[in-house]
Design an enzyme around this catalytic site. Structure first.
Site, mmCIF file in Angstrom:
data_model
loop_
_atom_site.group_PDB
_atom_site.id
_atom_site.type_symbol
_atom_site.label_atom_id
_atom_site.label_comp_id
_atom_site.label_asym_id
_atom_site.label_seq_id
_atom_site.Cartn_x
_atom_site.Cartn_y
_atom_site.Cartn_z
ATOM 1 N N TYR A 1 14.431 30.237 7.325
ATOM 2 C CA TYR A 1 13.217 31.017 7.670
ATOM 3 C C TYR A 1 12.976 31.229 9.345
ATOM 4 C CZ TYR A 1 11.253 30.381 3.179
ATOM 5 O OH TYR A 1 11.025 30.272 1.745
ATOM 6 N N LYS B 1 0.877 -1.152 -0.160
ATOM 7 C CA LYS B 1 0.098 0.124 -0.064
ATOM 8 C C LYS B 1 1.079 1.431 -0.165
ATOM 9 C CE LYS B 1 -0.250 -0.298 4.979
ATOM 10 N NZ LYS B 1 -1.391 -0.514 6.205
HETATM 11 C C1 LIG Z 1 -0.435 -1.690 6.735
HETATM 12 C C2 LIG Z 1 -0.984 -2.913 7.231
HETATM 13 C C3 LIG Z 1 -0.136 -4.040 7.556
HETATM 14 C C4 LIG Z 1 1.239 -4.013 7.473
HETATM 15 O O1 LIG Z 1 1.992 -3.377 8.686
HETATM 16 P P1 LIG Z 1 3.414 -3.521 8.865
HETATM 17 O O2 LIG Z 1 3.427 -3.060 10.261
HETATM 18 O O3 LIG Z 1 3.789 -2.320 7.820
HETATM 19 O O4 LIG Z 1 3.914 -4.832 8.742
HETATM 20 C C5 LIG Z 1 -0.858 -5.162 7.722
HETATM 21 N N1 LIG Z 1 -2.072 -5.152 7.879
HETATM 22 C C6 LIG Z 1 -2.966 -4.285 7.700
HETATM 23 C C7 LIG Z 1 -4.326 -4.298 7.953
HETATM 24 C C8 LIG Z 1 -2.304 -2.964 7.471
HETATM 25 O O5 LIG Z 1 -3.032 -1.859 7.207
#
Ligand SMILES: *Cc1c(COP(=O)(O)O)cnc(C)c1O
Length: 385
Positions: A270, A38
């Site tokens: 800044y 993702k």
């Molecule tokens: C993002 C996500 C993961 C992965 O989590 P990590 O800690 O990066 O391994 C697994 N399951 C769900 C539902 C997630 O949203």
């Protein structure tokens, strides 16, 4: 791409992705591995990382949104894909037609997926998500019987096949946290109920990266690993990437844009939150918060420049920040600066930036902006995106 002429770029070593997937599979030898890709693979490039993970034995890919899943399919990525973040009216039919497994947490979603399956003339592959205590997505235990009953009926009518039952931890990054055992117990109860009602899922899963690394009893049939696939430690308390058997896949590098002498008492960037104490030299790093450098790390974020770790001084701006390199240092325009990479090479880590910005390493890599080109190493064919 000529990296030496590049303002800033993220170098992605796909061999690190492959090695990390193999290391995680060894930690969960009886489970399949889902590489969570993702958010553009946490900033690393979804398609390239999905393919590298599959080459190393990840049999599943995970995305949050259906659009992310459909984009993988459009790029020709095969294998199983699960996506879990749906809103009413979402592209259920496209997902079914693209052979994407879809997650369902509520009755409205099951109704929409049944309708989409009828329209597509196909059976939808559905995974029911249980809220075992996270208090975010998923079906509450009190509503589970109704959802399971409806899924059993949908399966009987042929619109749906339940391929998975799953849940997500709240505090897996804090081993021994008192929420973990009750979540596992609730998951087992919810699995037992669904199986008693006749569901026979291919995969039951609850483990994210920290649970994969620290809690074998949570591995079930499949582990869902995101951050660890990219070689970043989910929490400093769990260890460095090397201590966890992982190697960071991303190195964020830039070219020094300008080096100049300034007198003592000169304000920098800044707000003049940094004022030089002596005559010194400043190096301009041409990357800022538009590129994902956290403004909250102003005055603290570390870089490797001229063989030494130094720190951002003054505010991080939209496109640039400044490092005080001292009066003597032979740093020159065009020199490479590593903003973060592999601490085993003496580079600052994403975890270091997370500490400097009072956030988590997940956010540091994921927020690297679209303006930053990704340069791939060790792809099947050399590619730049
Ligand atoms: C993002 C996500 C993961 C992965 O989590 P990590 O800690 O990066 O391994 C697994 N399951 C769900 C539902 C997630 O949203």
């Amino acid at each position: 791409m000529n990296e030496t002429a590049t303002r800033v770029y993220a170098e992605i070593d796909l061999d690190a992705v492959r090695e990390n997937v193999r290391a995680l599979r060894e930690l969960a030898p009886r489970s399949e591995l889902m590489a969570v890709v993702k958010a553009n693979a946490y900033g690393h490039g979804a398609v390239a990382c999905a393919e590298a993970a599959r080459e190393a034995g990840a049999t599943w890919l995970g995305t949050a949104t259906p659009d992310e899943a459909l984009a993988l399919r459009a790029a020709g990525v095969g294998g199983r894909i699960l996506c879990w973040l749906w809103t009413p009216g979402g592209p259920w039919q496209q997902a079914v037609e693209a052979d994407v497994d879809v997650s369902v947490s509520a009755m409205w979603a099951l109704d929409e997926v049944r309708e989409a399956a009828r329209a597509a003339g196909r059976t939808a592959r559905v995974q029911l998500k249980a809220d075992t205590g996270l208090g975010r997505g998923g079906c509450q235990p009190a509503d589970w019987a109704e959802l399971v009953g409806a899924a059993v009926a949908a399966q009987a009518e042929g619109t749906v096949r339940v391929t998975g039952l799953w849940s997500h931890f709240a505090c897996a990054d804090e081993p021994g946290h008192p929420s973990i055992a009750p979540q596992l117990a609730a998951f087992r109860d919810m699995l037992a109920h669904a199986e008693k009602e006749g569901l026979e899922p291919e995969v039951r899963h609850i483990a994210n990266s920290p649970a994969t690394l620290t809690l074998p009893e949570s591995h079930f049939d499949l582990v869902r690993c995101g951050l660890a696939v990219y070689g970043v430690s989910p929490a400093p308390e769990l260890g460095t990437p090397a201590q966890l058997g992982l190697r960071p896949a991303m190195a964020l590098k830039a070219s020094v844009a300008l080096v100049k002498e300034v007198p003592a008492g000169h304000g920098v960037s800044y707000g003049h939150h940094y004022v030089t104490e002596r005559e010194t030299r400043l190096a301009l790093i041409p990357a800022g918060y538009a590129d994902g450098i956290p403004r909250h790390a102003s005055g603290r974020g570390p870089v490797l420049l001229g063989g030494r770790i130094r720190h951002a001084v003054g505010r991080v701006a939209m496109d640039q920040f400044v490092v005080d390199i001292g009066p003597e240092d032979p740093v020159r325009p065009g020199d490479e600066v590593v903003i973060f990479g592999d601490p085993e090479r003496g580079e600052p880590s994403a975890e270091d930036w997370a500490r400097a910005a009072q956030t988590i390493a997940y956010e540091i890599v994921t927020r690297i902006g679209t303006r930053v080109p990704r340069v791939y190493r060790n792809g099947r064919t050399a590619t730049a995106e």
